[in-house]
Design a protein around this motif. Structure first.
Motif, PDB file in Angstrom:
ATOM      1  N   PHE A   4     -24.155  45.289  -7.369  1.00 56.17           N
ATOM      2  CA  PHE A   4     -22.798  44.935  -7.745  1.00 56.17           C
ATOM      3  C   PHE A   4     -22.572  45.331  -9.196  1.00 56.17           C
ATOM      4  CE2 PHE A   4     -24.144  42.201  -4.365  1.00 56.17           C
ATOM      5  CZ  PHE A   4     -23.040  42.139  -3.528  1.00 56.17           C
ATOM      6  N   ALA A   5     -21.428  45.926  -9.460  1.00 56.03           N
ATOM      7  CA  ALA A   5     -21.036  46.244 -10.835  1.00 56.03           C
ATOM      8  C   ALA A   5     -20.256  45.055 -11.377  1.00 56.03           C
ATOM      9  CB  ALA A   5     -20.181  47.497 -10.866  1.00 56.03           C
ATOM     10  N   ILE A   6     -20.594  44.644 -12.571  1.00 59.23           N
ATOM     11  CA  ILE A   6     -19.867  43.591 -13.266  1.00 59.23           C
ATOM     12  C   ILE A   6     -19.153  44.269 -14.428  1.00 59.23           C
ATOM     13  CG2 ILE A   6     -20.003  41.356 -14.419  1.00 59.23           C
ATOM     14  CD1 ILE A   6     -21.223  41.397 -11.537  1.00 59.23           C
ATOM     15  N   LEU A   7     -17.841  44.353 -14.343  1.00 58.12           N
ATOM     16  CA  LEU A   7     -17.041  44.971 -15.399  1.00 58.12           C
ATOM     17  C   LEU A   7     -16.554  43.867 -16.325  1.00 58.12           C
ATOM     18  CD1 LEU A   7     -16.598  46.658 -12.613  1.00 58.12           C
ATOM     19  CD2 LEU A   7     -15.093  47.970 -14.084  1.00 58.12           C
ATOM     20  N   ILE A   8     -16.798  44.032 -17.601  1.00 61.29           N
ATOM     21  CA  ILE A   8     -16.469  43.013 -18.592  1.00 61.29           C
ATOM     22  C   ILE A   8     -15.143  43.384 -19.249  1.00 61.29           C
ATOM     23  CG2 ILE A   8     -17.219  41.851 -20.700  1.00 61.29           C
ATOM     24  CD1 ILE A   8     -20.110  42.895 -19.872  1.00 61.29           C
ATOM     25  N   TYR A   9     -14.159  42.508 -19.132  1.00 62.71           N
ATOM     26  CA  TYR A   9     -12.844  42.731 -19.729  1.00 62.71           C
ATOM     27  C   TYR A   9     -12.698  41.861 -20.968  1.00 62.71           C
ATOM     28  CZ  TYR A   9     -11.371  45.374 -15.685  1.00 62.71           C
ATOM     29  OH  TYR A   9     -11.263  46.334 -14.715  1.00 62.71           O
ATOM     30  N   PHE A  65      -7.273  55.391 -21.192  1.00 59.63           N
ATOM     31  CA  PHE A  65      -6.508  55.960 -20.082  1.00 59.63           C
ATOM     32  C   PHE A  65      -5.319  55.073 -19.734  1.00 59.63           C
ATOM     33  CE2 PHE A  65      -5.703  57.178 -15.668  1.00 59.63           C
ATOM     34  CZ  PHE A  65      -5.760  58.570 -15.759  1.00 59.63           C
ATOM     35  N   VAL A  66      -5.530  53.761 -19.733  1.00 64.35           N
ATOM     36  CA  VAL A  66      -4.477  52.803 -19.419  1.00 64.35           C
ATOM     37  C   VAL A  66      -4.268  51.906 -20.632  1.00 64.35           C
ATOM     38  CG1 VAL A  66      -3.838  50.857 -17.936  1.00 64.35           C
ATOM     39  CG2 VAL A  66      -5.063  52.807 -16.968  1.00 64.35           C
ATOM     40  N   GLN A  67      -3.038  51.755 -21.041  1.00 66.10           N
ATOM     41  CA  GLN A  67      -2.719  50.843 -22.134  1.00 66.10           C
ATOM     42  C   GLN A  67      -2.599  49.430 -21.564  1.00 66.10           C
ATOM     43  OE1 GLN A  67      -2.705  51.621 -25.347  1.00 66.10           O
ATOM     44  NE2 GLN A  67      -3.114  53.754 -24.859  1.00 66.10           N
ATOM     45  N   ALA A  68      -3.405  48.521 -22.061  1.00 66.76           N
ATOM     46  CA  ALA A  68      -3.387  47.144 -21.580  1.00 66.76           C
ATOM     47  C   ALA A  68      -3.902  46.227 -22.678  1.00 66.76           C
ATOM     48  CB  ALA A  68      -4.265  47.011 -20.335  1.00 66.76           C
ATOM     49  N   ASP A  69      -3.605  44.935 -22.550  1.00 69.54           N
ATOM     50  CA  ASP A  69      -4.102  43.968 -23.525  1.00 69.54           C
ATOM     51  C   ASP A  69      -5.619  43.830 -23.444  1.00 69.54           C
ATOM     52  OD1 ASP A  69      -1.552  43.474 -24.456  1.00 69.54           O
ATOM     53  OD2 ASP A  69      -1.254  41.755 -23.140  1.00 69.54           O
ATOM     54  N   GLN A  70      -6.154  43.806 -22.211  1.00 63.83           N
ATOM     55  CA  GLN A  70      -7.590  43.752 -22.013  1.00 63.83           C
ATOM     56  C   GLN A  70      -8.037  45.082 -21.422  1.00 63.83           C
ATOM     57  OE1 GLN A  70      -5.646  41.198 -20.627  1.00 63.83           O
ATOM     58  NE2 GLN A  70      -5.968  39.867 -22.380  1.00 63.83           N
ATOM     59  N   PRO A  94     -20.594  35.644 -20.989  1.00 60.57           N
ATOM     60  CA  PRO A  94     -19.844  35.048 -22.102  1.00 60.57           C
ATOM     61  C   PRO A  94     -18.348  35.374 -22.094  1.00 60.57           C
ATOM     62  CG  PRO A  94     -21.919  35.930 -22.893  1.00 60.57           C
ATOM     63  CD  PRO A  94     -21.787  36.367 -21.466  1.00 60.57           C
ATOM     64  N   ALA A  95     -17.938  36.506 -21.561  1.00 65.09           N
ATOM     65  CA  ALA A  95     -16.516  36.871 -21.546  1.00 65.09           C
ATOM     66  C   ALA A  95     -15.690  35.906 -20.707  1.00 65.09           C
ATOM     67  CB  ALA A  95     -16.344  38.292 -21.024  1.00 65.09           C
ATOM     68  N   VAL A  96     -16.318  35.268 -19.730  1.00 66.65           N
ATOM     69  CA  VAL A  96     -15.604  34.333 -18.862  1.00 66.65           C
ATOM     70  C   VAL A  96     -15.161  33.099 -19.645  1.00 66.65           C
ATOM     71  CG1 VAL A  96     -15.859  32.855 -16.812  1.00 66.65           C
ATOM     72  CG2 VAL A  96     -16.770  35.181 -16.803  1.00 66.65           C
ATOM     73  N   ARG A  97     -15.888  32.756 -20.685  1.00 67.59           N
ATOM     74  CA  ARG A  97     -15.572  31.562 -21.471  1.00 67.59           C
ATOM     75  C   ARG A  97     -14.548  31.821 -22.564  1.00 67.59           C
ATOM     76  NH1 ARG A  97     -21.000  31.458 -20.730  1.00 67.59           N
ATOM     77  NH2 ARG A  97     -21.513  32.017 -22.856  1.00 67.59           N
ATOM     78  N   THR A  98     -14.076  33.046 -22.726  1.00 66.10           N
ATOM     79  CA  THR A  98     -13.079  33.338 -23.751  1.00 66.10           C
ATOM     80  C   THR A  98     -11.683  33.057 -23.211  1.00 66.10           C
ATOM     81  OG1 THR A  98     -12.803  35.659 -23.128  1.00 66.10           O
ATOM     82  CG2 THR A  98     -14.570  35.148 -24.711  1.00 66.10           C
ATOM     83  N   ALA A  99     -10.725  32.939 -24.107  1.00 72.74           N
ATOM     84  CA  ALA A  99      -9.350  32.622 -23.705  1.00 72.74           C
ATOM     85  C   ALA A  99      -8.679  33.770 -22.961  1.00 72.74           C
ATOM     86  CB  ALA A  99      -8.527  32.250 -24.935  1.00 72.74           C
ATOM     87  N   THR A 100      -9.063  35.004 -23.269  1.00 74.43           N
ATOM     88  CA  THR A 100      -8.357  36.149 -22.676  1.00 74.43           C
ATOM     89  C   THR A 100      -9.250  37.122 -21.917  1.00 74.43           C
ATOM     90  OG1 THR A 100      -8.565  37.375 -24.751  1.00 74.43           O
ATOM     91  CG2 THR A 100      -6.535  36.094 -24.425  1.00 74.43           C
ATOM     92  N   GLY A 101     -10.551  36.913 -21.945  1.00 75.72           N
ATOM     93  CA  GLY A 101     -11.459  37.841 -21.276  1.00 75.72           C
ATOM     94  C   GLY A 101     -11.868  37.363 -19.904  1.00 75.72           C
ATOM     95  N   GLY A 102     -12.690  38.139 -19.262  1.00 77.85           N
ATOM     96  CA  GLY A 102     -13.205  37.790 -17.951  1.00 77.85           C
ATOM     97  C   GLY A 102     -14.016  38.937 -17.396  1.00 77.85           C
TER      98      GLY A 102
END
Length: 117
Positions: A4-9, A65-70, A94-102
């Motif tokens: 499984f790939a886990i992509l960090i945003y 490639f894509v303009q986005a906040d995350q 750790p990104a899951v615990r941030t206000a805007t990441g996941g």
């Protein structure tokens, strides 16, 4: 075992050239834990989006490639018996615990490391 790939945003990559060790500590510890458990087969942190170059049919342009906040700040590949187990592993990123990441969990279809001769 399935991969499984886990992509960090995130809003921006912590892995800037001038990132302080303290800024990287939690993410590095997470990667070390996954590696020590034998779960993670590879991981890559990406540089900040300002260093990206996008290529399209009509040319190239600086930036993502894509303009986005995350955006994808990094990714890793894990081995897990099924999607539920992969999601359980991904939830401690750790990104899951941030206000805007996941993170995003995606089954790997095919591929793998190739070596050139």
């Amino acid at each position: 075992m399935p991969q499984f790939a886990i992509l960090i945003y995130a809003d921006e990559s912590l892995h800037a050239v001038d990132a302080a060790e303290a800024e990287l500590e939690e993410n590095d510890r997470h990667a070390e834990d996954l590696s020590a458990s034998g779960t993670m087969s590879l991981a890559y942190a990406l540089t900040p989006r300002a260093s990206a170059v996008s290529i399209r049919r009509d040319g190239t342009s600086p930036g993502p490639f894509v303009q986005a906040d995350q955006f994808v700040a990094g990714f890793y590949v894990i081995e897990a018996p099924d999607l539920d187990a992969a999601m359980a592993i991904a939830r401690v990123n750790p990104a899951v615990r941030t206000a805007t990441g996941g993170v995003e969990v995606r089954p790997v279809h095919s591929g793998g490391i190739t070596a050139s001769s």
